[in-house]
Design a protein around this motif. Structure first.
Motif, PDB file in Angstrom:
ATOM      1  N   ARG A  24       1.132  -1.316  -0.126  1.00 18.93           N
ATOM      2  CA  ARG A  24       0.267  -0.180  -0.172  1.00 18.93           C
ATOM      3  C   ARG A  24       0.825   1.133   0.080  1.00 18.93           C
ATOM      4  N   ARG A  25       2.169   1.182   0.624  1.00 22.82           N
ATOM      5  CA  ARG A  25       2.583   2.482   0.686  1.00 22.82           C
ATOM      6  C   ARG A  25       3.557   2.697  -0.263  1.00 22.82           C
ATOM      7  N   ARG A  26       4.411   1.549  -0.713  1.00 26.03           N
ATOM      8  CA  ARG A  26       4.691   0.534  -2.424  1.00 26.03           C
ATOM      9  C   ARG A  26       4.074   1.503  -3.943  1.00 26.03           C
ATOM     10  N   LEU A  27       3.265   1.893  -4.079  1.00 26.41           N
ATOM     11  CA  LEU A  27       2.326   1.387  -4.758  1.00 26.41           C
ATOM     12  C   LEU A  27       0.409   2.466  -4.744  1.00 26.41           C
ATOM     13  N   PRO A  28       1.234   3.532  -4.891  1.00 27.50           N
ATOM     14  CA  PRO A  28       0.419   4.076  -4.822  1.00 27.50           C
ATOM     15  C   PRO A  28      -1.524   3.809  -5.705  1.00 27.50           C
ATOM     16  N   ILE A  29      -2.564   4.234  -5.485  1.00 26.44           N
ATOM     17  CA  ILE A  29      -3.293   4.029  -6.100  1.00 26.44           C
ATOM     18  C   ILE A  29      -4.003   4.731  -7.619  1.00 26.44           C
ATOM     19  N   GLY A  30      -4.146   3.865  -8.372  1.00 31.51           N
ATOM     20  CA  GLY A  30      -3.729   4.526  -9.761  1.00 31.51           C
ATOM     21  C   GLY A  30      -2.641   4.327 -10.597  1.00 31.51           C
ATOM     22  N   SER A  63       8.811  -7.575 -10.175  1.00 38.74           N
ATOM     23  CA  SER A  63       9.312  -6.327  -9.422  1.00 38.74           C
ATOM     24  C   SER A  63       9.159  -6.657  -8.135  1.00 38.74           C
ATOM     25  N   LEU A  64       8.225  -6.834  -7.811  1.00 35.80           N
ATOM     26  CA  LEU A  64       7.625  -7.085  -6.827  1.00 35.80           C
ATOM     27  C   LEU A  64       8.392  -8.783  -6.308  1.00 35.80           C
ATOM     28  N   LEU A  65       7.926  -9.507  -6.747  1.00 28.78           N
ATOM     29  CA  LEU A  65       9.129 -10.682  -6.421  1.00 28.78           C
ATOM     30  C   LEU A  65      10.210 -10.272  -6.066  1.00 28.78           C
ATOM     31  N   LYS A  66      10.793  -9.555  -6.440  1.00 27.30           N
ATOM     32  CA  LYS A  66      12.568  -9.647  -6.481  1.00 27.30           C
ATOM     33  C   LYS A  66      12.700  -8.659  -5.413  1.00 27.30           C
ATOM     34  N   GLU A  67      12.102  -7.285  -5.262  1.00 22.32           N
ATOM     35  CA  GLU A  67      11.716  -6.389  -4.135  1.00 22.32           C
ATOM     36  C   GLU A  67      11.831  -7.068  -2.867  1.00 22.32           C
ATOM     37  N   PHE A  68      10.666  -7.827  -2.829  1.00 20.63           N
ATOM     38  CA  PHE A  68       9.776  -8.176  -0.991  1.00 20.63           C
ATOM     39  C   PHE A  68      11.323  -9.747  -0.982  1.00 20.63           C
ATOM     40  N   VAL A  69      10.786 -10.434  -2.047  1.00 22.99           N
ATOM     41  CA  VAL A  69      11.461 -12.397  -1.938  1.00 22.99           C
ATOM     42  C   VAL A  69      13.017 -12.004  -1.780  1.00 22.99           C
ATOM     43  N   ASN A  70      13.594 -11.406  -2.615  1.00 25.22           N
ATOM     44  CA  ASN A  70      14.881 -11.167  -2.406  1.00 25.22           C
ATOM     45  C   ASN A  70      15.968 -10.758  -1.807  1.00 25.22           C
ATOM     46  N   GLN A  71      15.349  -9.079  -2.245  1.00 24.89           N
ATOM     47  CA  GLN A  71      15.246  -8.298  -0.925  1.00 24.89           C
ATOM     48  C   GLN A  71      15.284  -7.659   0.221  1.00 24.89           C
ATOM     49  N   GLN A  72      14.458  -7.322  -0.146  1.00 26.04           N
ATOM     50  CA  GLN A  72      14.128  -7.580   2.388  1.00 26.04           C
ATOM     51  C   GLN A  72      13.028  -9.309   2.511  1.00 26.04           C
ATOM     52  N   GLY A  73      13.760 -10.621   1.826  1.00 24.21           N
ATOM     53  CA  GLY A  73      14.016 -11.458   2.765  1.00 24.21           C
ATOM     54  C   GLY A  73      12.460 -12.115   3.184  1.00 24.21           C
ATOM     55  N   TYR A  74      11.027 -11.716   2.632  1.00 30.27           N
ATOM     56  CA  TYR A  74       9.833 -12.342   2.644  1.00 30.27           C
ATOM     57  C   TYR A  74       9.889 -14.053   2.190  1.00 30.27           C
TER      58      TYR A  74
END
Length: 82
Positions: free
Chosen positions: A29-35, A42-53
């Protein structure tokens, strides 16, 4: 019912998974503003690879957000729109 609540997915207990889902939801919600839109990769790379989720928590979060009509997918789930 105890077996369901104690069950684990990807080595996470159900409560840990729910906490991770809630953190990912806040970040999306913070990263992807409405619209705005972004690619699923890119979400997969950011959240899984970089942030460790975990990938499972990300998938589950996106599924829940789609069901709540917060986001929508296009292009065979390659693009995420908010």
């Amino acid at each position: 019912m105890d077996a369901v609540s104690v069950g684990s997915v990807d080595g996470l207990s159900r409560s840990e998974l729910n906490e991770e889902i809630s953190r990912i939801e806040k970040e999306i919600r913070r990263r992807l503003p409405i619209g705005w839109s972004t690619s699923y990769q890119s979400l997969l790379k950011e959240f899984v690879n970089q942030q460790g989720y975990t990938a499972h928590a990300l998938e589950r979060t996106l599924y829940l957000l789609e069901k709540r009509e917060v986001i929508r997918f296009s292009g065979q789930k390659k693009v995420v729109h908010r």
